[in-house]
Structure formats: C-alpha cells, structure tokens
Design a protein around this motif. Structure first.
Motif, PDB file in Angstrom:
ATOM      1  N   MET A  10       0.889  -1.100   0.011  1.00 20.57           N
ATOM      2  CA  MET A  10      -0.074  -0.015   0.096  1.00 20.57           C
ATOM      3  C   MET A  10       0.807   1.367  -0.085  1.00 20.57           C
ATOM      4  N   CYS A  11       0.405   2.430   0.095  1.00 20.78           N
ATOM      5  CA  CYS A  11       0.835   3.622   0.062  1.00 20.78           C
ATOM      6  C   CYS A  11       1.039   4.105   1.548  1.00 20.78           C
ATOM      7  N   ALA A  12       1.955   5.122   1.795  1.00 18.78           N
ATOM      8  CA  ALA A  12       2.197   5.439   3.329  1.00 18.78           C
ATOM      9  C   ALA A  12       2.706   6.997   2.904  1.00 18.78           C
ATOM     10  N   ASP A  13       2.410   7.778   3.826  1.00 15.67           N
ATOM     11  CA  ASP A  13       2.919   9.452   3.898  1.00 15.67           C
ATOM     12  C   ASP A  13       4.205   9.177   4.411  1.00 15.67           C
ATOM     13  N   PRO A  14       5.218   9.828   3.622  1.00 14.90           N
ATOM     14  CA  PRO A  14       6.519   9.775   3.916  1.00 14.90           C
ATOM     15  C   PRO A  14       6.893  10.570   5.156  1.00 14.90           C
ATOM     16  N   ASN A  50       8.957   0.313   8.686  1.00 16.23           N
ATOM     17  CA  ASN A  50      10.616   0.098   9.101  1.00 16.23           C
ATOM     18  C   ASN A  50      11.462   0.308   7.857  1.00 16.23           C
ATOM     19  N   SER A  51      12.730   0.109   8.052  1.00 13.00           N
ATOM     20  CA  SER A  51      13.674   0.215   6.968  1.00 13.00           C
ATOM     21  C   SER A  51      14.279  -1.103   6.563  1.00 13.00           C
ATOM     22  N   ALA A  52      14.206  -1.216   5.156  1.00 11.18           N
ATOM     23  CA  ALA A  52      14.884  -2.269   4.584  1.00 11.18           C
ATOM     24  C   ALA A  52      16.126  -2.078   3.571  1.00 11.18           C
ATOM     25  N   CYS A  53      17.348  -2.369   3.970  1.00 10.75           N
ATOM     26  CA  CYS A  53      18.461  -1.793   2.922  1.00 10.75           C
ATOM     27  C   CYS A  53      18.816  -2.997   2.235  1.00 10.75           C
ATOM     28  N   CYS A  54      19.310  -2.694   0.759  1.00  9.70           N
ATOM     29  CA  CYS A  54      19.825  -3.533  -0.209  1.00  9.70           C
ATOM     30  C   CYS A  54      21.005  -3.064  -0.709  1.00  9.70           C
ATOM     31  N   ASP A  55      21.947  -3.960  -1.103  1.00  6.55           N
ATOM     32  CA  ASP A  55      22.958  -3.772  -1.461  1.00  6.55           C
ATOM     33  C   ASP A  55      23.155  -4.751  -3.126  1.00  6.55           C
ATOM     34  N   LYS A  56      22.804  -4.130  -4.110  1.00  4.88           N
ATOM     35  CA  LYS A  56      22.677  -4.781  -5.366  1.00  4.88           C
ATOM     36  C   LYS A  56      24.206  -5.730  -5.481  1.00  4.88           C
ATOM     37  N   THR A  57      25.289  -5.184  -4.899  1.00  6.49           N
ATOM     38  CA  THR A  57      26.595  -5.667  -5.592  1.00  6.49           C
ATOM     39  C   THR A  57      26.958  -6.972  -4.505  1.00  6.49           C
ATOM     40  N   GLN A  58      26.324  -7.124  -3.406  1.00 13.28           N
ATOM     41  CA  GLN A  58      26.404  -8.154  -2.636  1.00 13.28           C
ATOM     42  C   GLN A  58      25.650  -9.514  -2.813  1.00 13.28           C
ATOM     43  N   ASN A  95      12.525   9.540   5.517  1.00 11.15           N
ATOM     44  CA  ASN A  95      13.775  10.285   5.480  1.00 11.15           C
ATOM     45  C   ASN A  95      14.578   9.548   6.309  1.00 11.15           C
ATOM     46  N   SER A  96      14.148   8.933   7.638  1.00 18.62           N
ATOM     47  CA  SER A  96      15.091   8.401   8.527  1.00 18.62           C
ATOM     48  C   SER A  96      15.543   6.977   8.075  1.00 18.62           C
ATOM     49  N   ALA A  97      14.238   6.242   7.230  1.00 20.41           N
ATOM     50  CA  ALA A  97      14.849   5.299   6.919  1.00 20.41           C
ATOM     51  C   ALA A  97      15.723   5.225   5.992  1.00 20.41           C
ATOM     52  N   GLU A  98      15.603   6.130   5.038  1.00 23.65           N
ATOM     53  CA  GLU A  98      16.640   6.244   3.942  1.00 23.65           C
ATOM     54  C   GLU A  98      18.037   6.606   4.379  1.00 23.65           C
TER      55      GLU A  98
END
Length: 519
Positions: free
Chosen positions: A160-164, A170-178, A209-212
């Motif tokens: 769904m959508c959320a107001d930023p 929560n935050s979910a971090c990805c690294d495409k190189t790993q 912004n905090s998650a980013e």
C-alpha cells in the motif's frame, strides 16, 4: 490492565476511514497532524509513559504475542543515567515503578534514543518496561509524494501507500553488489532480498527520510521491493522469527492516492503504484473497495460532481469513477487578512497544531487580537501555513490551530473537497488511536452547544422542577460551561472547568426557584 474487558476495542472491527460527525466536520478536526509531531516528541514535556508488563508487551500498540516470551526479543534499552532513564526510574536505585510517568520538562536524548523517531516500549532493567503513549494526532486521507510500503513478502494484500512524513514503516536496506541481495524475479519485476533491516529494536517505525538515512549511512539503499523471508539477526543464534512480520517496510518506489467517487458523491481511497498488480494492494485500498465516506464538496452539487467525474475520470466496473487527485495546501490568514475573532479561527482552521513550546523553531510570538496569540518560525514571516494560533474557546478549552487549509483537487475538473482527516493510520492500525478516536467522538457531543442546556433541564427536573424557567435553565447551563457558581452569600463552587458538577448542582440548589416556598 483488565484483559477481560467487555468494552475492549478490537482493531479488526474498527472502521479505519474518515468519519463525519453531527456538525458536518470530521472526527479529529482540530487535532494536530501526525506528520507535524515534534522531533523526539517522546522526550518533550508532557510525554506520557505507562508501566507495561514484565515481558515488554505494550497494551495500546500491536506487537506479535510471541515477542512476549521470545528470549531473543530486542527491545529498546534505556541508557542508564540518561535523562529519560532518570525520569522513568525515579530517585531510587531500584526504580520506583510508577504506573504513569509524565515528563515535566524537555529532556536530552542519550544513546539509542538519539537515532530513533519514536518509542514503543523501553526497558529500564530486566522485567521493567514502560510503554510510550504518543499524543493524539490525525492523518490526512490524501497526500503528495506517497511511498510504497510492503509487508515481509509480496503476498496478496501486503502492499500500500504511506505518507513519508509519518512514522509508518521500518527500513529495509539492499546492496545490489552483494550476494545476499541477489536479484530474483517475483510478480513480474526484479526484487532484491534485503540484507538487513537496520532496526534499532523489534517493531521499530520510522519516517521515510530516517529510513533512507539509515541505509545510506551503511552505504546501502532502500529496497525497491524487499523480500524479508531470508533476513536473519546476527548474534542471536539464527533467524529472528517474526521480527519482519510486525510492520511494513519503506521502499524507494512512488505510490499514488486516488479518489473513487460513488453515485451519491461519497468517496473512497484507492492506492496504486508502478510495476505492481493492483490486486496485490491491501484490500481496503484496492480499486474495487466499497468503503466510502462523506466529503465536503463546497458549493458543487451532486449533479455537477458526477457530470465532471464522468468526463475526466475512469469508470470502474461497479459504476463509480476513479479519479487522479492533487493536494493543494495554502495559508488561510495573512497580514492583510488576519483572523477577526476566536470563532473565526475555530471555523476556518480545521487542522490543529502542537504546542509551539515543544519546538525550538517556534521561538517568536505576536499578538493578533484579544485572546489570540500567534506563533511563527524564527526567520519566517508571521503569517505562513506553519503559523500556529493559540486560543481559548467559550468553554474554557485551549486550542492550537495551524494556519493552513488542505483541499483535494480532482484532476481535469474544478472539483474540490476538504482533505479529510482520520485517527487510524491505514498502514499501521494501533488500539491507541482507536481510543483517541472514540474520545474525540464523545467530545463532539460533550462540548456541543446544546449539551449544557439539555443537561440543565434534566438536572432541574430531577430536583423537582418539572418546568424550569428559561432564566433558571440559562443559569444552570452557564455554571456547567464555566465550571463556577457564586451563591448570593458570596460562596463559590466549582473548579472553573467545563462540566463541573459541583458548580452545576450549586446553581440548582441555591437558585431562587429552588428556595422559594411558592409553587
């Protein structure tokens, strides 16, 4: 707390959407926006903490029941000798364990408190937890720059959508190189397994912004489409089962909010995002939703609304119209058009504000008129949409109102309606907010102009006056509203608060209609 409560609120049965009250306004109008919560609001004067059970499970927020017995549960730890720890613990070395603690001043953050947006529960020592009771605030039904949020997988109903601007996911971090974030194909587009959530504690919620920032600090990016099934917590003996299922996760994908207009002019909220089948959206915001609510179309008639919607919006299989929207916000009052009275503010400013003293940004004030004080951000003009007016109404209730109006525009038409507000976050339903909504609905009746005279007549009748005079009713109602009554001998009753029954009963018993022997 009593867990065998016949009046308990079950989040599964509560309508999440905006509700219009008897006065044509939404339940929650006049309350501040959750998007405007002061930074580190859990450390501000007035912040309320409630003693939780020994497992750290909150009463007014939803955490998985399994967390209460999970030895690996990662709860937020208070920093010993930190300012918040001292306020919650008291002066004794073993902690006082007060049932309720309200901060009497702003306090500084310490340790992990400095890197989070909010607190759910906080642990002082093993078996001693406090739940933070966030102050009441409301969400806007429509907003700009929405972001897609997802649950731990891409099963139906998890997107769904959320107001930023709000603490919603929560935050979910990805690294495409790993290798841990190797690409997989799911639902027709590329997905990356999240390497870590970088959460400060289980169940944490953040602003976008905090998650980013959490991710970029670790040289990673927010995932476009995180898959949390494979995530494990390091140092806790394997996978932290359940930690990724309790909340949504922010993604860096855009998300749009649409208005679905029914044949009677009511509106429903529909979310959509690119590269995702809309059937994967949460059911209450899919395009086939039947959950409509009333809106204020201003001067537009129903015929005009339907005629313009039919020409500019997409018709749905159920006969409604799905329309693109835009939110337009602007200040209401200006230097050349200041508020003329307290009622002028109450009638025109529908969005509340938080106490300006909680933010260092609001260090400047100015007098507007009798009983009206303006608060504005240092370095800005006096009248902007961030200006907050403080007033006290005829019932003695203090209000903070933000100088802003928010309207929803239907693309391709001149249709506008007031942006509805609601207490319950569509992405993060909490019993706390349902309690706030119930209290706000009751306040609508309690503070209604007819309540005082209605009760005055009934009270007088119960004391033997079958047909009290208008003067008598006015006197009793006045005592109820002001919370004070002074008898002929000069003795005063009541504490000066709206609804004070001591003043109300005194107004009945000491009135000449009660004391005369003539019928």
């Amino acid at each position: 707390s009593n867990r065998v409560d016949p009046m308990t609120i079950d989040h599964r049965w509560r309508d999440k959407f905006p509700k219009m009250s008897i006065d044509g306004k939404y339940v929650g109008e006049g309350y501040p926006l959750c998007a405007d919560l002061p930074e580190k609001h859990f450390l501000k004067k007035g912040a309320k903490y409630r003693l939780a059970d020994s497992n750290g499970r909150p009463d007014l927020q939803l955490d998985p029941s399994s967390w209460g017995t999970a030895q690996a549960a990662d709860r937020l730890q208070a920093t010993q000798n930190g300012a918040l720890y001292k306020k919650l613990c008291g002066t004794t070395s073993t902690c006082t364990e007060s049932p309720i603690v309200v901060l009497d001043e702003n306090v500084a953050c310490a340790g992990a408190e400095c890197n989070i947006d909010t607190i759910r529960t906080i642990q002082l020592r093993p078996g001693l937890f406090y739940e933070y009771i966030r102050p009441p605030c409301v969400h806007q039904a429509f907003y700009e720059n929405g972001k897609k949020i997802v649950r731990y997988d891409y099963k139906s109903g998890q997107i769904m959508c959320a107001d930023p601007r709000t603490v919603s996911a929560n935050s979910a971090c990805c690294d495409k190189t790993q290798p841990c974030c190797s690409s997989i194909e799911r639902n027709g587009f590329e997905t990356f397994l999240a390497e870590a959530t970088s959460q400060a504690y289980w169940g944490e919620r953040l602003k976008y912004n905090s998650a980013e920032k959490r991710c970029t600090t670790n040289y990673k990016d927010l995932c476009f489409a995180p898959q949390m099934e494979k995530w494990c917590t390091e140092g806790q003996g394997g996978c932290a089962v359940g930690t990724y299922t309790s909340s949504h996760y922010w993604t860096n994908a855009a998300c749009s909010i649409h208005a679905k207009i029914d044949s009677d002019g009511t509106v429903a909220i529909v979310h959509s995002t690119d590269k995702v089948d809309d059937t994967k959206m949460a059911k209450h915001v899919q395009d086939d939703t039947k959950t409509f609510f009333r809106v204020n179309w201003g001067t537009s008639t129903l015929e005009n609304v339907l005629a313009q919607a039919s020409s500019s919006c997409k018709k749905t299989p159920d006969g409604a119209f799905l329309c693109n929207t835009k939110v337009i916000e602007s200040p209401v009052f200006s230097e050349y058009n200041p508020p003329s009275s307290i009622d002028d503010i109450l009638n025109k400013l529908l969005i509340g504000g938080f106490d300006p003293s909680l933010s260092n940004a609001y260090a400047s004030t100015f007098r507007v008129a009798d009983g009206i004080t303006g608060h504005y951000i240092v370095g800005s003009k006096k009248y902007t949409q961030n200006t907050v007016f403080s007033i006290t109404d005829a019932n003695g209730v203090k209000h903070m109102r933000k100088n802003i109006q928010s309207v929803v525009s239907i693309d391709g038409t001149d249709l506008r309606f007031t942006n509805p507000v609601h207490f319950i976050n569509l992405a993060d339903e909490e019993p706390r907010d349902m309690h706030y909504e119930t209290e706000a609905a009751l306040d609508t009746y309690f503070y209604h102009p007819n309540t005082a005279p209605f009760l005055a007549i009934r009270f007088a009748q119960r004391f033997g006056h079958s047909n009290p005079s208008p003067r008598f009713v006015k006197s009793i109602a006045g005592a109820f509203r002001t919370g004070t009554f002074t008898a002929s001998g000069g003795k005063s009753f009541g504490q000066g608060k709206y609804g004070d029954l001591a003043a109300t009963i005194a107004a009945i018993l000491f009135d000449r209609e009660s004391r005369t022997i003539a019928l």
